[in-house]
Design an enzyme around this catalytic site. Sequence first.
Site, PDB file in Angstrom:
ATOM      1  N   THR A 193     114.625 -21.655  24.730  1.00 49.51           N
ATOM      2  CA  THR A 193     113.957 -22.809  25.322  1.00 49.51           C
ATOM      3  C   THR A 193     114.206 -24.010  24.433  1.00 49.51           C
ATOM      4  OG1 THR A 193     111.858 -23.778  25.925  1.00 49.51           O
ATOM      5  CG2 THR A 193     111.831 -22.284  24.064  1.00 49.51           C
ATOM      6  N   LYS A 205     112.644 -34.153  31.429  1.00 51.43           N
ATOM      7  CA  LYS A 205     112.847 -33.023  32.326  1.00 51.43           C
ATOM      8  C   LYS A 205     113.421 -33.527  33.646  1.00 51.43           C
ATOM      9  CE  LYS A 205     110.993 -28.542  32.999  1.00 51.43           C
ATOM     10  NZ  LYS A 205     109.881 -27.622  33.086  1.00 51.43           N
ATOM     11  N   TRP A 236     115.672 -29.288  30.969  1.00 50.01           N
ATOM     12  CA  TRP A 236     115.372 -30.193  29.863  1.00 50.01           C
ATOM     13  C   TRP A 236     116.605 -30.957  29.391  1.00 50.01           C
ATOM     14  CZ3 TRP A 236     110.574 -31.229  29.173  1.00 50.01           C
ATOM     15  CH2 TRP A 236     109.592 -30.250  29.343  1.00 50.01           C
ATOM     16  N   GLU A 274     107.773 -19.961  26.805  1.00 48.31           N
ATOM     17  CA  GLU A 274     107.028 -19.230  25.774  1.00 48.31           C
ATOM     18  C   GLU A 274     105.873 -18.413  26.359  1.00 48.31           C
ATOM     19  OE1 GLU A 274     108.105 -22.332  25.555  1.00 48.31           O
ATOM     20  OE2 GLU A 274     108.458 -22.972  23.482  1.00 48.31           O
TER      21      GLU A 274
HETATM   22  P1  AMP Z   1     110.075 -24.613  30.307  1.00 43.09           P
HETATM   23  O1  AMP Z   1     109.794 -23.918  29.018  1.00 43.09           O
HETATM   24  O2  AMP Z   1     111.455 -25.154  30.409  1.00 43.09           O
HETATM   25  O3  AMP Z   1     109.678 -23.775  31.462  1.00 43.09           O
HETATM   26  O4  AMP Z   1     109.166 -25.917  30.368  1.00 43.09           O
HETATM   27  C1  AMP Z   1     107.753 -25.832  30.198  1.00 43.09           C
HETATM   28  C2  AMP Z   1     107.169 -27.209  30.298  1.00 43.09           C
HETATM   29  O5  AMP Z   1     107.386 -27.759  31.614  1.00 43.09           O
HETATM   30  C3  AMP Z   1     105.668 -27.292  30.106  1.00 43.09           C
HETATM   31  O6  AMP Z   1     105.298 -27.248  28.736  1.00 43.09           O
HETATM   32  C4  AMP Z   1     105.373 -28.635  30.758  1.00 43.09           C
HETATM   33  O7  AMP Z   1     105.675 -29.716  29.906  1.00 43.09           O
HETATM   34  C5  AMP Z   1     106.328 -28.643  31.939  1.00 43.09           C
HETATM   35  N1  AMP Z   1     105.639 -28.121  33.141  1.00 43.09           N
HETATM   36  C6  AMP Z   1     105.703 -26.881  33.658  1.00 43.09           C
HETATM   37  N2  AMP Z   1     104.945 -26.792  34.778  1.00 43.09           N
HETATM   38  C7  AMP Z   1     104.380 -27.999  34.962  1.00 43.09           C
HETATM   39  C8  AMP Z   1     103.468 -28.540  35.920  1.00 43.09           C
HETATM   40  N3  AMP Z   1     103.014 -27.839  36.952  1.00 43.09           N
HETATM   41  N4  AMP Z   1     103.078 -29.829  35.744  1.00 43.09           N
HETATM   42  C9  AMP Z   1     103.542 -30.575  34.720  1.00 43.09           C
HETATM   43  N5  AMP Z   1     104.397 -30.121  33.778  1.00 43.09           N
HETATM   44  C10 AMP Z   1     104.811 -28.851  33.900  1.00 43.09           C
END
Ligand code: AMP
Length: 556
Positions: free
Chosen positions: A190, A451, A456, A337
């Site tokens: 990640t 994002k 990312w 995570e």
């Molecule tokens: P990832 O590890 O790439 O899945 O990204 C996780 C991150 O995506 C989280 O820590 C948030 O910053 C963002 N994220 C995931 N779901 C949401 C949601 N429903 N609303 C806003 N941000 C989100």
Amino acid sequence: MLTGLMQQVPLTLNMIRERVAVLYPDKTVTTRFPDRLHVATYREIVERAGQLANAIRECGVDRGARVATLAWNSHRHLELYLAVPCMGAVLHTINARLSSGDIEKLLADAEDELLFVDQSIWRTICADIRVPACVKRVVVMEDEHVDEAAAPSTDQARLCALYEAFIEAQPPNIDWPSLGEDEASGLCYTSGTTGDPKGVLYSHRSTTLHTLGCLFVDGIAMRERDVCLPAVPMFHANAWGFPYAAMMAGAALALLCRQTDPASLVELINAAGVTMATAVPTVWSNFLDHLRAEPASAARIASMKRLPVGGAAVSRSLIDGFAQFGIEVMHCWGMTEISPLGLTNVERSDLAPEERPHTRTAQGLPIPTCTVRIVDEHGRRLPWDGTAPGELQVASPWAAAGYFGGSAGPDGSSRSFTRDEGREWLRTGDIATIDPHGYVRIVDRAKDLIKSGGEWISSQAIELQLANHPDVREAAAIGRPDPKWQERPIACIVLQHDTPENRKRFEMQFKPYMSQFFPKWQIPDEISFWNDLPKGKTGKIDKMVLRQQFMRNREG
Ligand code: AMP
């Protein structure tokens, strides 16, 4: 010690493999390749997983060794999801959208021993990959027609096999080992809290419990009669755990290879009778536009009932828009995570009618077994009053307690984790409020990433390359809200010698320069020229101010 306690059954993915083989062998997995549908039964998937595990064993891959995939969503990727962890190895799913340099680094960091790669990816992205020495074998997963022109280059040929030939001669029966629930099952990198990729190492126990969480009625409520379409990539946090959940529940699966355009989605939903699908909001807002424009498509997706949507904030208009088509949007929040699901927005029965509309856009309530808190900058708990914002922290049997190989934050510390109140907490880097009912609402992001379309982009990496440009005095990259991609990067630049001619020249050079370092989708769409960038107390560029002021203060 009291006697007469319950059985000690290890929670391993072998439970899922056995259950789907015994109870649901005739349920189907439909993969939509660009040119055809492929339908397999779970019986075939499990048998081929056995053949695959035998073939992997013959390559000398032992317990705990890493096996990488670079693949879109397909039945073969599902076979790897079963074979690799169930034989005791660790499935390392690599993001196929990364640059070849990043892929090489991940293969080396994880010390992957085998690499399974889709032929289409091998042909395009991997053309110039230098496969690190740790990789004993590359197995190419064929497109329908094995394309001679796409055969591996001579240098890499010594490493290569084609998937079907690799498993063909192997028997489907295998003596699956008894595994401990604390053995590693999967690895996914990640960039969740800084721009540096860090490995999240899932265990059999964490993945099995997360799978059960998806089946909870107040989780995702996946069940046997569902046909589930995870339209998130299988390289992203196990496609949110949905393939494992579907197999545990006995739900049929529909896999979309890589296309998430509305027409492909409609076709697969219609062909497989999909009842629930999941992807990031960008995919669904395009899909909703399509449904509104094409009433015939709306009629073809009548089987669809539920959409768990997450990865970025879900808007009220998306929820209301799908409701008009009889489809319930379930807002979810998670991160790699956390395996990744931590919150789902289910409506509590004790919400007052006037509270309901606002609550629906919150990220949700913690799924049973997940515990949340918000803390201030000194780590002190903040009240659940719906207004105090603090960093969201999560404790859960399926949340990470550290990174693979002990990777630390950029300052050398492991800033993503903390231990107090007798628990381990994952510091999410998301800023949230929690209301008195327990609904968490994400209000900001402490981590400095952009994002775009669910993927990312590291602002640090962009800034580094911008700063290396001889004409640039100062640079910052920020995310701008975007109706299609949720966010797109913008480069905020202060030139060494700021003149209209120099700005024009820089604009001309910008894309060719950046494309040396980044894939196209990571390159900022726009350059914003500044005389000076705003600074915070410590002299660092204040990105909060930059983001807030971007619209009104930008020059040029
Ligand atoms: P990832 O590890 O790439 O899945 O990204 C996780 C991150 O995506 C989280 O820590 C948030 O910053 C963002 N994220 C995931 N779901 C949401 C949601 N429903 N609303 C806003 N941000 C989100």
